[in-house]
Write a protein that holds these residues in place. Structure first.
Motif, PDB file in Angstrom:
ATOM      1  N   GLU A 243      42.934  46.849  35.797  1.00  0.00           N
ATOM      2  CA  GLU A 243      42.309  47.088  34.476  1.00  0.00           C
ATOM      3  C   GLU A 243      43.301  47.727  33.508  1.00  0.00           C
ATOM      4  O   GLU A 243      43.373  47.348  32.338  1.00  0.00           O
ATOM      5  N   ASP A 247      44.697  45.909  30.112  1.00  0.00           N
ATOM      6  CA  ASP A 247      44.511  46.516  28.787  1.00  0.00           C
ATOM      7  C   ASP A 247      45.708  46.246  27.890  1.00  0.00           C
ATOM      8  O   ASP A 247      45.611  46.237  26.672  1.00  0.00           O
ATOM      9  N   LYS A 252      45.533  38.141  35.091  1.00  0.00           N
ATOM     10  CA  LYS A 252      44.443  37.823  36.020  1.00  0.00           C
ATOM     11  C   LYS A 252      44.726  38.487  37.358  1.00  0.00           C
ATOM     12  O   LYS A 252      45.892  38.697  37.721  1.00  0.00           O
ATOM     13  N   VAL A 269      32.903  44.299  39.118  1.00  0.00           N
ATOM     14  CA  VAL A 269      33.475  43.258  38.250  1.00  0.00           C
ATOM     15  C   VAL A 269      32.379  42.654  37.376  1.00  0.00           C
ATOM     16  O   VAL A 269      32.550  42.476  36.162  1.00  0.00           O
ATOM     17  N   ASN A 272      31.104  45.061  34.661  1.00  0.00           N
ATOM     18  CA  ASN A 272      32.066  45.335  33.591  1.00  0.00           C
ATOM     19  C   ASN A 272      32.589  44.072  32.914  1.00  0.00           C
ATOM     20  O   ASN A 272      33.594  44.119  32.198  1.00  0.00           O
ATOM     21  N   LEU A 274      34.135  41.424  33.997  1.00  0.00           N
ATOM     22  CA  LEU A 274      35.526  41.047  34.313  1.00  0.00           C
ATOM     23  C   LEU A 274      35.627  39.738  35.094  1.00  0.00           C
ATOM     24  O   LEU A 274      36.698  39.386  35.592  1.00  0.00           O
ATOM     25  N   GLU A 275      34.481  39.019  35.176  1.00  0.00           N
ATOM     26  CA  GLU A 275      34.441  37.829  36.054  1.00  0.00           C
ATOM     27  C   GLU A 275      35.506  36.791  35.747  1.00  0.00           C
ATOM     28  O   GLU A 275      35.984  36.118  36.651  1.00  0.00           O
ATOM     29  N   ARG A 277      38.443  37.365  34.681  1.00  0.00           N
ATOM     30  CA  ARG A 277      39.809  37.864  34.881  1.00  0.00           C
ATOM     31  C   ARG A 277      40.098  38.264  36.326  1.00  0.00           C
ATOM     32  O   ARG A 277      41.242  38.360  36.748  1.00  0.00           O
ATOM     33  N   ILE A 278      39.035  38.553  37.086  1.00  0.00           N
ATOM     34  CA  ILE A 278      39.238  38.927  38.497  1.00  0.00           C
ATOM     35  C   ILE A 278      38.553  37.877  39.357  1.00  0.00           C
ATOM     36  O   ILE A 278      37.329  37.729  39.324  1.00  0.00           O
TER      37      ILE A 278
END
Ligand code: GMT
Length: 399
Positions: A243, A247, A252, A269, A272, A274-275, A277-278
């Motif tokens: 993370e 920022d 990824k 994930v 937040n 973040l699906e 990107r992670i």
């Protein structure tokens, strides 16, 4: 032992002594875990040197394509379910299977990976065979959690101590693990450090071509973590480091593996957003491909006897951002193949990651250095050390 038994034993081992190619039985966990991977790769390397390898496990090791290797054999250990038993007696089934395989295939040496319960079952097999006039040397390789986490638990310690002390030869995958073993158990036998290894030649072409467009846009950096997602891997640290990096720079994170902490990580994930990107890729047989397009590898573990996944990453030219747990510093060289920080120091780990990702020249230098560092652990340098240990163990039981 009767006179006849001794005669049989001497004949068998005098013959063995003259043999260059050995019949080796290997016991390991056949899963994606590092100890199983090391055992499998070792078996494959030994087989290509002409030895006959017999894997004795509860299913075929995941990295083994037995059909590709004519002198590799797989013997399954079956444990029938019986309702009386709350816990099925795997050690009993394993030692019985070992007895059969050792007799049937004239095994010269038995190599067990991971002390629990393999070294214990090996000792039982050895004792049963002695009753039949057959002596078999046991080589035990300690891998990490069999010592630092599970093995040193008071419920297991006496049996683990006993089976280490009764192995004919004992190896540990790092100096750090050797020191942990000496600290946690009353060891009366010598422990030789034989580090884990990697087939650097195979890796040169493995995973090619690196088609990163499948997973990330051109400008995005790819960070990767591979493990069994156990608490000691500090999975949330991996995510928090990412993370902080994400920022500052489009990136990824590839999360490869399965394990108990995965649910918590997925929930975080999702909560937040973040699906995209992670990505959780599960257990994979395509590690080479994934590492081929990775820019950095994250290993912030709390305990790690060696860190085979870090070595695999380095061999692919992927610098490693890691903690200083256990034997990691014997593998990842701080400021050379990557960076090392104290366990839990997420600030330092993310700063180090950014240092490399924001400076393409420095990143390239570290990529080359990571490869150079990995080459110190090349299969060609290490496998001979196991052959020496086998000869030594065989000689030790001849009299
Ligand atoms: O990493 C794990 O938890 C799996 C474990 C295993 O037994 O397969 O790995 C251990 O053995 C590997 C191979 O020798 C080492 O590279 C890992 O560092 C070691 N894991 C720990 O010590 C936690």
């Amino acid at each position: 032992m009767s006179e006849l038994d001794y005669k049989n034993f001497f004949t068998r081992h005098l013959l063995t002594k003259k043999k260059e190619n050995l019949n080796i039985a290997i016991v390991c966990y056949p899963t994606f875990g590092g100890s199983g991977v090391v055992a499998t790769e070792l078996g494959i390397a030994l087989s290509s040197k002409g030895h006959d390898i017999h894997f004795v496990t509860y299913h075929q090791p995941v990295r083994l394509e037995a059909l590709r290797h004519p002198n590799i054999h797989f013997h399954e250990v079956n444990v029938p379910d019986y309702p009386l038993f709350k816990y099925q007696p795997y050690e009993l089934a394993l030692s019985s299977r070992l007895l059969e395989v050792i007799k049937l295939h004239n095994i010269d040496v038995l190599h067990v990976h991971y002390a629990i319960p393999h070294a214990y079952a090996a000792y039982m097999a050895k004792k049963m065979l002695e009753d039949e006039g057959i002596r078999i040397p046991i080589v035990t390789t300690l891998h990490g959690t069999d010592i630092t986490l599970v093995g040193s638990h008071p419920f297991y310690r006496p049996a683990v101590t006993f089976s280490i002390n009764h192995s004919d030869r004992v190896t540990a995958v790092s100096e750090s693990l050797k020191q942990d073993t000496l600290r946690l158990f009353e060891i009366k036998t010598n422990i030789k450090v034989i580090p884990n290894f990697i087939d650097v030649e195979k890796i040169e072409s493995a995973g090619m071509p690196c088609d990163r467009s499948l997973l990330a846009a051109k400008e995005e950096k790819i960070l990767t973590h591979i493990s069994n997602f156990r608490p000691l891997k500090r999975i949330m640290d991996v995510i928090h480091i990412f993370e902080k990096v994400a920022d500052k720079i489009p990136s990824k994170l590839m999360m490869v593996g399965e394990g108990p902490e995965k649910i918590k990580a997925i929930r975080y994930v999702e909560q937040n957003g973040l699906e995209d990107r992670i990505l959780f890729l599960g257990n994979s047989n395509e590690i080479d491909k994934i590492l081929c397009f990775s820019d950095l590898f994250l290993l912030p573990s709390e305990q790690e006897s060696f860190g085979l996944s870090a070595l695999e990453a380095m061999a692919h030219g992927v610098p490693v951002i890691s903690s200083d747990a256990g034997g990691i510093s014997e593998v990842n060289k701080d400021g050379y193949s990557g960076f090392i920080s104290p366990i839990g120091d997420l600030e330092a780990m993310s700063e180090n990651a950014l240092k490399l990702l924001l400076d393409s020249e420095l990143h390239l230098k570290f990529k080359q250095q990571a490869k150079a560092q990995a080459s110190l652990f090349s299969l060609q340098k290490i496998v001979g050390q196991y052959e020496e240990i086998y000869s030594d163990a065989i000689a030790s039981i001849q009299y």
